[in-house]
Design an enzyme around this catalytic site. Structure first.
Site, PDB file in Angstrom:
ATOM      1  N   CYS A  63      15.182  -7.844   4.961  1.00  0.00           N
ATOM      2  CA  CYS A  63      14.343  -9.047   4.990  1.00  0.00           C
ATOM      3  C   CYS A  63      14.371  -9.624   3.587  1.00  0.00           C
ATOM      4  O   CYS A  63      14.104  -8.921   2.612  1.00  0.00           O
ATOM      5  CB  CYS A  63      12.906  -8.695   5.366  1.00  0.00           C
ATOM      6  SG  CYS A  63      11.796 -10.139   5.230  1.00  0.00           S
ATOM      7  N   CYS A  76       5.282 -13.899   1.127  1.00  0.00           N
ATOM      8  CA  CYS A  76       5.594 -12.780   2.024  1.00  0.00           C
ATOM      9  C   CYS A  76       4.426 -12.606   2.987  1.00  0.00           C
ATOM     10  O   CYS A  76       3.274 -12.610   2.564  1.00  0.00           O
ATOM     11  CB  CYS A  76       5.775 -11.496   1.219  1.00  0.00           C
ATOM     12  SG  CYS A  76       6.016 -10.052   2.280  1.00  0.00           S
ATOM     13  N   TYR A  97      11.578  -4.678  -7.077  1.00  0.00           N
ATOM     14  CA  TYR A  97      10.381  -4.524  -7.903  1.00  0.00           C
ATOM     15  C   TYR A  97       9.446  -3.414  -7.467  1.00  0.00           C
ATOM     16  O   TYR A  97       8.919  -2.678  -8.293  1.00  0.00           O
ATOM     17  CB  TYR A  97       9.582  -5.837  -7.908  1.00  0.00           C
ATOM     18  CG  TYR A  97       8.206  -5.717  -8.528  1.00  0.00           C
ATOM     19  CD1 TYR A  97       8.035  -5.677  -9.909  1.00  0.00           C
ATOM     20  CD2 TYR A  97       7.061  -5.619  -7.735  1.00  0.00           C
ATOM     21  CE1 TYR A  97       6.774  -5.549 -10.480  1.00  0.00           C
ATOM     22  CE2 TYR A  97       5.792  -5.494  -8.303  1.00  0.00           C
ATOM     23  CZ  TYR A  97       5.656  -5.464  -9.671  1.00  0.00           C
ATOM     24  OH  TYR A  97       4.423  -5.334 -10.226  1.00  0.00           O
ATOM     25  N   CYS A 117      11.139 -13.905   1.197  1.00  0.00           N
ATOM     26  CA  CYS A 117      10.499 -14.440  -0.015  1.00  0.00           C
ATOM     27  C   CYS A 117      11.486 -15.255  -0.854  1.00  0.00           C
ATOM     28  O   CYS A 117      11.086 -16.114  -1.640  1.00  0.00           O
ATOM     29  CB  CYS A 117       9.867 -13.317  -0.850  1.00  0.00           C
ATOM     30  SG  CYS A 117      11.001 -11.975  -1.263  1.00  0.00           S
ATOM     31  N   CYS A 164      12.587  -4.508   3.544  1.00  0.00           N
ATOM     32  CA  CYS A 164      12.152  -5.438   2.486  1.00  0.00           C
ATOM     33  C   CYS A 164      13.002  -5.239   1.230  1.00  0.00           C
ATOM     34  O   CYS A 164      12.914  -4.199   0.568  1.00  0.00           O
ATOM     35  CB  CYS A 164      10.687  -5.169   2.158  1.00  0.00           C
ATOM     36  SG  CYS A 164      10.126  -6.003   0.667  1.00  0.00           S
ATOM     37  N   ASN A 214       0.733   0.819   5.953  1.00  0.00           N
ATOM     38  CA  ASN A 214       1.381   0.018   4.913  1.00  0.00           C
ATOM     39  C   ASN A 214       2.148  -1.101   5.611  1.00  0.00           C
ATOM     40  O   ASN A 214       2.973  -0.819   6.474  1.00  0.00           O
ATOM     41  CB  ASN A 214       2.326   0.899   4.095  1.00  0.00           C
ATOM     42  CG  ASN A 214       3.143   0.118   3.058  1.00  0.00           C
ATOM     43  OD1 ASN A 214       4.225   0.536   2.678  1.00  0.00           O
ATOM     44  ND2 ASN A 214       2.635  -1.009   2.611  1.00  0.00           N
ATOM     45  N   GLY A 215       1.872  -2.330   5.206  1.00  0.00           N
ATOM     46  CA  GLY A 215       2.531  -3.486   5.820  1.00  0.00           C
ATOM     47  C   GLY A 215       1.484  -4.468   6.307  1.00  0.00           C
ATOM     48  O   GLY A 215       0.285  -4.212   6.170  1.00  0.00           O
ATOM     49  N   CYS A 250       0.851  -1.183   0.000  1.00  0.00           N
ATOM     50  CA  CYS A 250       0.000   0.000   0.000  1.00  0.00           C
ATOM     51  C   CYS A 250       0.889   1.237   0.000  1.00  0.00           C
ATOM     52  O   CYS A 250       2.093   1.138   0.141  1.00  0.00           O
ATOM     53  CB  CYS A 250      -0.873   0.035   1.255  1.00  0.00           C
ATOM     54  SG  CYS A 250      -2.007  -1.350   1.366  1.00  0.00           S
ATOM     55  N   GLY A 256      -0.625   0.611  -4.974  1.00  0.00           N
ATOM     56  CA  GLY A 256      -1.945   0.066  -4.679  1.00  0.00           C
ATOM     57  C   GLY A 256      -2.991   0.712  -5.554  1.00  0.00           C
ATOM     58  O   GLY A 256      -3.050   1.941  -5.643  1.00  0.00           O
TER      59      GLY A 256
HETATM   60  P1  AMP Z   1       4.265 -14.377 -13.051  1.00  0.00           P
HETATM   61  O1  AMP Z   1       3.604 -14.361 -14.375  1.00  0.00           O
HETATM   62  O2  AMP Z   1       3.307 -14.831 -11.969  1.00  0.00           O
HETATM   63  O3  AMP Z   1       5.565 -15.137 -13.000  1.00  0.00           O
HETATM   64  O4  AMP Z   1       4.584 -12.860 -12.674  1.00  0.00           O
HETATM   65  C1  AMP Z   1       5.802 -12.277 -12.985  1.00  0.00           C
HETATM   66  C2  AMP Z   1       5.644 -10.783 -13.194  1.00  0.00           C
HETATM   67  O5  AMP Z   1       4.922 -10.188 -12.107  1.00  0.00           O
HETATM   68  C3  AMP Z   1       6.990 -10.072 -13.260  1.00  0.00           C
HETATM   69  O6  AMP Z   1       7.022  -9.284 -14.428  1.00  0.00           O
HETATM   70  C4  AMP Z   1       7.058  -9.222 -12.002  1.00  0.00           C
HETATM   71  O7  AMP Z   1       7.611  -7.952 -12.310  1.00  0.00           O
HETATM   72  C5  AMP Z   1       5.639  -9.078 -11.549  1.00  0.00           C
HETATM   73  N1  AMP Z   1       5.495  -9.166 -10.088  1.00  0.00           N
HETATM   74  C6  AMP Z   1       6.305  -9.742  -9.200  1.00  0.00           C
HETATM   75  N2  AMP Z   1       5.821  -9.631  -7.940  1.00  0.00           N
HETATM   76  C7  AMP Z   1       4.669  -8.967  -8.033  1.00  0.00           C
HETATM   77  C8  AMP Z   1       3.673  -8.521  -7.071  1.00  0.00           C
HETATM   78  N3  AMP Z   1       3.807  -8.768  -5.778  1.00  0.00           N
HETATM   79  N4  AMP Z   1       2.589  -7.870  -7.556  1.00  0.00           N
HETATM   80  C9  AMP Z   1       2.458  -7.632  -8.866  1.00  0.00           C
HETATM   81  N5  AMP Z   1       3.340  -8.013  -9.800  1.00  0.00           N
HETATM   82  C10 AMP Z   1       4.429  -8.674  -9.407  1.00  0.00           C
END
Ligand code: AMP
Length: 452
Positions: free
Chosen positions: A438, A386, A245, A441, A239, A102-103, A2, A28
């Site tokens: 951390c 996570c 990302y 994951c 984190c 957030n968290g 968030c 978010g």
């Molecule tokens: P997937 O198709 O499930 O392997 O998703 C991989 C893609 O999702 C990658 O391009 C990541 O940048 C993105 N991604 C990774 N973690 C998250 C997250 N928590 N929420 C949204 N997108 C994510």
């Protein structure tokens, strides 16, 4: 995940909060809210949807006051219902109190059970409400003491903004899981999840709020800022996935520019997982762009935008029929055939979760004429869920929880697959931000007990 934003003593507190939330939209997208005050009653507006759609001029005009807090929701615990939208607002014997969080708390269900046995009635299914109930039940007669009392009972991740008629309080959990920064706008204090919110409103960044620090802004005392350290010190556990990302690349998170950290992760990846004989480096946009630049610079391979991302896909896009299911990825990510035809390409992304994006994308790249596809991921395999606020699927759905790198390679259909090592990730992250992350994951090493 968030976003939170707060400002005190400002002429246009709600308008600035709206802008701050806009700059934090990536954290978010399910719903958003602002609570403001003139130092008496609160004004509130919360709705499901995007910041730019929800906060019209008419809505902002009704959110009067010199101080405000705001929140963008990305549901991690609790459902996507309007009761779970934040900031939460409650009346207690201390008066009204509003909280933006957030968290994720990891002992919320134990606490909810105890509080319900003692007569508490919960209105939402979000863990954040626990904090409000604990404040309400505290014997302390002052918000600062009552909040401290409440937070000493919760375990997990919280970057919080708390507003009442007297104070704006910003607090970060003792491990510092989630980011929280402070700055100045026209000499008055402002708080945000990431510095990108300050850039937009023309605020100056001062510093991170330290793990375990509580910043109190008193309205009665000319918005004076006071720093408190009410908790026992504990090892810092920021984190690392924020750097990989989550945060915006134009933000400074944990004291380091995310753009540069991601480029360095890409260079480290190229060092650890080279792709000899490849012709080009291509990012999965937008998440893989910065690591790709680093990969390309280190490996001296040309960088090309061989995949173009459409920015016009709403969350409402529904795959209409089984026969056109692949549209989900193709609509969002389309290969540029003229760039990749006949080429051996290195495709860089930041993470692979369920593997569905990569699998479909690699097929589209082959259909568009790529000769070889070498997938490189600028983080270690995501093998563990996570519990501290990043929305990850259950362990069973995480491809890397039960598959070797070789079987993931086969599943996604790449010619080779290489991940950044955990050592490499932590080396880059700590060179930028110092020690203390951390990485549960990736490693499964959870810094706290989990009782969900
Ligand atoms: P997937 O198709 O499930 O392997 O998703 C991989 C893609 O999702 C990658 O391009 C990541 O940048 C993105 N991604 C990774 N973690 C998250 C997250 N928590 N929420 C949204 N997108 C994510």
């Amino acid at each position: 995940m968030c976003a939170i934003f707060g400002i005190a003593g400002a002429e246009e507190a709600s308008n600035l909060t709206y802008l701050g939330l806009h700059a934090l939209q990536h954290r978010g997208q399910e719903g958003t809210g602002i609570v403001s005050t003139l130092g008496q009653e609160p004004f509130v507006h919360k709705e499901r949807g995007l910041v730019g759609d929800i906060f019209t001029v008419e809505v902002i005009e009704k959110l009067k006051g010199h101080s405000a807090i705001g929140h963008n929701r990305y549901s991690t615990t609790g459902g996507n219902t309007s009761e779970n939208l934040q900031p939460l607002l409650m009346k207690s014997s201390l008066g009204w109190i509003s909280v933006a969080h957030n968290g994720n708390l990891v002992n919320a269900s134990d606490l909810i059970k105890k509080l319900e046995e003692d007569g508490s009635i919960f209105q939402s299914t979000s863990d954040t409400e626990v904090i409000l109930h604990l404040i309400a039940r505290s014997k302390e007669r002052d918000l600062i003491q009552a909040l401290t009392h409440a937070l000493k009972k919760v375990v997990g991740a919280y970057s919080l903004l708390v507003l009442n008629s007297e104070y704006l309080i910003a607090v970060r959990d003792p491990s510092g899981f989630r980011p929280l920064v402070m700055g100045k706008h026209n000499g008055k204090p402002v708080f945000a999840s990431e510095t990108t919110a300050f850039d937009l409103i023309g605020a100056t960044y001062e510093r991170e709020i330290a793990p375990g620090e509580m910043i109190v802004v008193s309205f009665r005392d000319h918005f004076k800022v006071q720093s408190l350290r009410p908790f026992e010190p504990t090892p810092t556990k920021r984190c690392v996935f924020e750097q990989v990302y989550f945060a915006r690349p134009d933000s400074s998170v944990f004291g380091a520019t995310v753009y540069h950290t991601r480029k360095k992760l890409g260079a480290q990846l190229a060092k650890e997982q080279p792709a000899p004989g490849a012709d080009l480096v291509i990012p999965v946009p937008d998440s893989g762009v910065y690591a790709s630049i680093g990969f390309s610079e280190f490996s001296k391979l040309p960088f090309e935008m061989g995949i173009i991302r459409s920015h016009y896909i709403g969350r409402t896009f529904i795959e209409p029929r089984q026969s056109i299911r692949d549209f989900g990825v193709k609509l969002k990510l389309n290969p540029v055939s003229e760039v990749i035809k006949g080429k051996s390409i290195v495709v860089v992304d930041d993470s692979l979760v369920r593997g569905t994006t990569s699998k479909k994308l690699i097929q589209h790249l082959r259909d568009a004429g790529a000769r070889e596809v070498h997938l490189r991921i600028s983080a270690p395999p995501t093998a563990h869920p996570c519990f501290y606020g990043v929305d990850t699927p259950t362990k069973r759905e995480l491809l890397a929880s039960t598959n070797s790198v070789e079987s993931i390679r086969k599943f996604v259909g790449a010619d080779s697959l290489g991940y950044l090592s955990l050592t490499g990730l932590l080396k880059v992250a700590s060179e930028s931000s110092g020690e203390g992350f951390c990485h549960a994951c990736f490693s499964g090493e959870y810094p706290t007990a989990i009782s969900l």
